[in-house]
Scaffold this motif. Structure first.
Motif, PDB file in Angstrom:
ATOM      1  N   TRP A  28       0.842  -1.192   0.000  1.00 57.91           N
ATOM      2  CA  TRP A  28       0.000   0.000   0.000  1.00 57.91           C
ATOM      3  C   TRP A  28       0.876   1.240   0.000  1.00 57.91           C
ATOM      4  CZ3 TRP A  28      -5.270  -0.656  -0.180  1.00 57.91           C
ATOM      5  CH2 TRP A  28      -5.742  -1.937   0.119  1.00 57.91           C
ATOM      6  N   LYS A  29       0.460   2.265  -0.759  1.00 63.29           N
ATOM      7  CA  LYS A  29       1.148   3.554  -0.745  1.00 63.29           C
ATOM      8  C   LYS A  29       0.521   4.397   0.353  1.00 63.29           C
ATOM      9  CE  LYS A  29       2.447   7.495  -3.541  1.00 63.29           C
ATOM     10  NZ  LYS A  29       2.402   8.097  -4.875  1.00 63.29           N
ATOM     11  N   THR A  30       1.332   4.844   1.308  1.00 59.53           N
ATOM     12  CA  THR A  30       0.846   5.638   2.430  1.00 59.53           C
ATOM     13  C   THR A  30       0.653   7.089   1.993  1.00 59.53           C
ATOM     14  OG1 THR A  30       3.016   6.324   3.234  1.00 59.53           O
ATOM     15  CG2 THR A  30       2.200   4.178   4.001  1.00 59.53           C
ATOM     16  N   GLU A  31      -0.003   7.882   2.835  1.00 61.10           N
ATOM     17  CA  GLU A  31      -0.179   9.302   2.521  1.00 61.10           C
ATOM     18  C   GLU A  31       1.155  10.034   2.456  1.00 61.10           C
ATOM     19  OE1 GLU A  31      -3.057  11.174   5.084  1.00 61.10           O
ATOM     20  OE2 GLU A  31      -4.706  10.326   3.934  1.00 61.10           O
ATOM     21  N   ALA A  32       2.176   9.522   3.155  1.00 61.40           N
ATOM     22  CA  ALA A  32       3.505  10.131   3.123  1.00 61.40           C
ATOM     23  C   ALA A  32       4.285   9.738   1.866  1.00 61.40           C
ATOM     24  CB  ALA A  32       4.294   9.730   4.367  1.00 61.40           C
ATOM     25  N   GLY A  33       3.726   8.804   1.062  1.00 64.21           N
ATOM     26  CA  GLY A  33       4.382   8.374  -0.165  1.00 64.21           C
ATOM     27  C   GLY A  33       5.244   7.138  -0.014  1.00 64.21           C
ATOM     28  N   ASP A  34       5.328   6.588   1.202  1.00 60.04           N
ATOM     29  CA  ASP A  34       6.105   5.370   1.433  1.00 60.04           C
ATOM     30  C   ASP A  34       5.271   4.151   1.071  1.00 60.04           C
ATOM     31  OD1 ASP A  34       8.175   6.945   2.482  1.00 60.04           O
ATOM     32  OD2 ASP A  34       7.337   6.838   4.495  1.00 60.04           O
ATOM     33  N   THR A  35       5.935   2.998   1.006  1.00 57.99           N
ATOM     34  CA  THR A  35       5.233   1.747   0.773  1.00 57.99           C
ATOM     35  C   THR A  35       5.158   0.972   2.074  1.00 57.99           C
ATOM     36  OG1 THR A  35       5.988   1.618  -1.513  1.00 57.99           O
ATOM     37  CG2 THR A  35       5.275  -0.447  -0.503  1.00 57.99           C
ATOM     38  N   ALA A  36       3.957   0.496   2.386  1.00 55.82           N
ATOM     39  CA  ALA A  36       3.741  -0.354   3.567  1.00 55.82           C
ATOM     40  C   ALA A  36       3.298  -1.724   3.074  1.00 55.82           C
ATOM     41  CB  ALA A  36       2.683   0.250   4.474  1.00 55.82           C
ATOM     42  N   ARG A  37       3.844  -2.762   3.665  1.00 57.09           N
ATOM     43  CA  ARG A  37       3.461  -4.130   3.317  1.00 57.09           C
ATOM     44  C   ARG A  37       2.607  -4.692   4.446  1.00 57.09           C
ATOM     45  NH1 ARG A  37       8.198  -6.571   1.932  1.00 57.09           N
ATOM     46  NH2 ARG A  37       7.714  -5.997  -0.195  1.00 57.09           N
ATOM     47  N   ILE A  38       1.474  -5.260   4.088  1.00 54.59           N
ATOM     48  CA  ILE A  38       0.609  -5.920   5.057  1.00 54.59           C
ATOM     49  C   ILE A  38       0.612  -7.400   4.713  1.00 54.59           C
ATOM     50  CG2 ILE A  38      -1.693  -6.080   6.035  1.00 54.59           C
ATOM     51  CD1 ILE A  38      -2.098  -3.134   5.310  1.00 54.59           C
ATOM     52  N   ALA A  39       1.052  -8.212   5.671  1.00 55.60           N
ATOM     53  CA  ALA A  39       1.218  -9.647   5.442  1.00 55.60           C
ATOM     54  C   ALA A  39       0.770 -10.426   6.675  1.00 55.60           C
ATOM     55  CB  ALA A  39       2.686  -9.952   5.140  1.00 55.60           C
ATOM     56  N   PRO A  40       0.397 -11.700   6.488  1.00 59.91           N
ATOM     57  CA  PRO A  40       0.004 -12.522   7.634  1.00 59.91           C
ATOM     58  C   PRO A  40       1.138 -12.646   8.649  1.00 59.91           C
ATOM     59  CG  PRO A  40      -0.561 -13.617   5.570  1.00 59.91           C
ATOM     60  CD  PRO A  40       0.287 -12.431   5.226  1.00 59.91           C
ATOM     61  N   CYS A  46       0.370  -8.122   9.930  1.00 61.20           N
ATOM     62  CA  CYS A  46       1.330  -7.114  10.392  1.00 61.20           C
ATOM     63  C   CYS A  46       1.557  -6.080   9.304  1.00 61.20           C
ATOM     64  CB  CYS A  46       2.657  -7.769  10.760  1.00 61.20           C
ATOM     65  SG  CYS A  46       2.546  -8.730  12.284  1.00 61.20           S
ATOM     66  N   ILE A  47       1.723  -4.830   9.732  1.00 62.09           N
ATOM     67  CA  ILE A  47       1.965  -3.707   8.829  1.00 62.09           C
ATOM     68  C   ILE A  47       3.405  -3.261   9.023  1.00 62.09           C
ATOM     69  CG2 ILE A  47       1.246  -1.405   8.124  1.00 62.09           C
ATOM     70  CD1 ILE A  47      -1.423  -1.995   9.648  1.00 62.09           C
ATOM     71  N   THR A  48       4.196  -3.337   7.959  1.00 62.04           N
ATOM     72  CA  THR A  48       5.606  -2.987   8.019  1.00 62.04           C
ATOM     73  C   THR A  48       5.925  -2.000   6.908  1.00 62.04           C
ATOM     74  OG1 THR A  48       6.113  -5.209   8.822  1.00 62.04           O
ATOM     75  CG2 THR A  48       7.961  -3.918   7.997  1.00 62.04           C
ATOM     76  N   LEU A  49       6.638  -0.920   7.243  1.00 57.55           N
ATOM     77  CA  LEU A  49       7.068   0.029   6.221  1.00 57.55           C
ATOM     78  C   LEU A  49       8.212  -0.582   5.429  1.00 57.55           C
ATOM     79  CD1 LEU A  49       6.880   3.355   8.234  1.00 57.55           C
ATOM     80  CD2 LEU A  49       5.337   2.563   6.434  1.00 57.55           C
ATOM     81  N   VAL A  50       8.142  -0.481   4.115  1.00 59.92           N
ATOM     82  CA  VAL A  50       9.137  -1.092   3.230  1.00 59.92           C
ATOM     83  C   VAL A  50      10.246  -0.110   2.888  1.00 59.92           C
ATOM     84  CG1 VAL A  50       9.467  -2.125   0.945  1.00 59.92           C
ATOM     85  CG2 VAL A  50       7.422  -2.672   2.268  1.00 59.92           C
ATOM     86  N   ASN A  51       9.902   1.157   2.730  1.00 58.46           N
ATOM     87  CA  ASN A  51      10.913   2.151   2.367  1.00 58.46           C
ATOM     88  C   ASN A  51      10.673   3.442   3.134  1.00 58.46           C
ATOM     89  OD1 ASN A  51       8.694   3.248   1.117  1.00 58.46           O
ATOM     90  ND2 ASN A  51       9.431   2.979  -0.963  1.00 58.46           N
ATOM     91  N   GLY A  52      11.497   4.439   2.853  1.00 59.02           N
ATOM     92  CA  GLY A  52      11.355   5.726   3.533  1.00 59.02           C
ATOM     93  C   GLY A  52      12.191   5.796   4.797  1.00 59.02           C
ATOM     94  N   LYS A  53      11.978   6.836   5.551  1.00 57.73           N
ATOM     95  CA  LYS A  53      12.759   7.105   6.762  1.00 57.73           C
ATOM     96  C   LYS A  53      12.647   5.985   7.802  1.00 57.73           C
ATOM     97  CE  LYS A  53      13.444  10.706  10.231  1.00 57.73           C
ATOM     98  NZ  LYS A  53      13.035  12.047  10.694  1.00 57.73           N
ATOM     99  N   TYR A  54      11.492   5.315   7.857  1.00 54.55           N
ATOM    100  CA  TYR A  54      11.261   4.279   8.869  1.00 54.55           C
ATOM    101  C   TYR A  54      11.186   2.884   8.245  1.00 54.55           C
ATOM    102  CZ  TYR A  54      10.171   8.494  11.432  1.00 54.55           C
ATOM    103  OH  TYR A  54      10.251   9.748  12.015  1.00 54.55           O
ATOM    104  N   ALA A  55      11.951   2.660   7.194  1.00 50.49           N
ATOM    105  CA  ALA A  55      11.945   1.373   6.489  1.00 50.49           C
ATOM    106  C   ALA A  55      12.217   0.216   7.449  1.00 50.49           C
ATOM    107  CB  ALA A  55      12.985   1.375   5.379  1.00 50.49           C
TER     108      ALA A  55
END
Length: 112
Positions: A28-40, A46-55
């Protein structure tokens, strides 16, 4: 404010029961423009940021199905965790984090 929250909740519950189950899994593309992955995961999803400042930072977990999910969301900027909910509708994911179920903030993410 409370009336608006109750109305939105009622509409979300009605809409969720009227549509087929929509999976929350994916990127998913967040409002901040980062990518978040949601997986079992053991907690449900679980929701994990894939890139960006908090990757690679896990920022939440949700349980549910049918397009409606509940759990916890962490704001990566201040590392505070809130009770949260999510609703999947087509290519959008509406997330909401609340304090005391009264003070809430929402974001809409787009499926990648």
């Amino acid at each position: 404010m409370i009336r608006k929250i109750l109305l939105v909740s009622a509409v979300a519950l009605w809409a969720g029961s009227a549509i087929a189950a929509e999976p929350i899994e994916g990127n998913w593309k967040t409002e901040a423009g980062d990518t978040a992955r949601i997986a079992p995961c053991p907690e449900g999803f679980c929701i994990t940021l894939v890139n960006g400042k908090y990757a690679n930072k896990q920022i939440g977990h949700m349980k549910g199905n049918g397009g409606l999910y509940n759990g916890q969301i962490t704001d990566p900027k201040d590392d505070k965790t809130y009770e949260g909910s999510a609703a999947v509708s087509g290519g959008q994911l509406k997330l909401q984090g609340c304090v005391l179920k009264v003070f809430c903030k929402s974001q809409v993410w787009t499926r990648l």
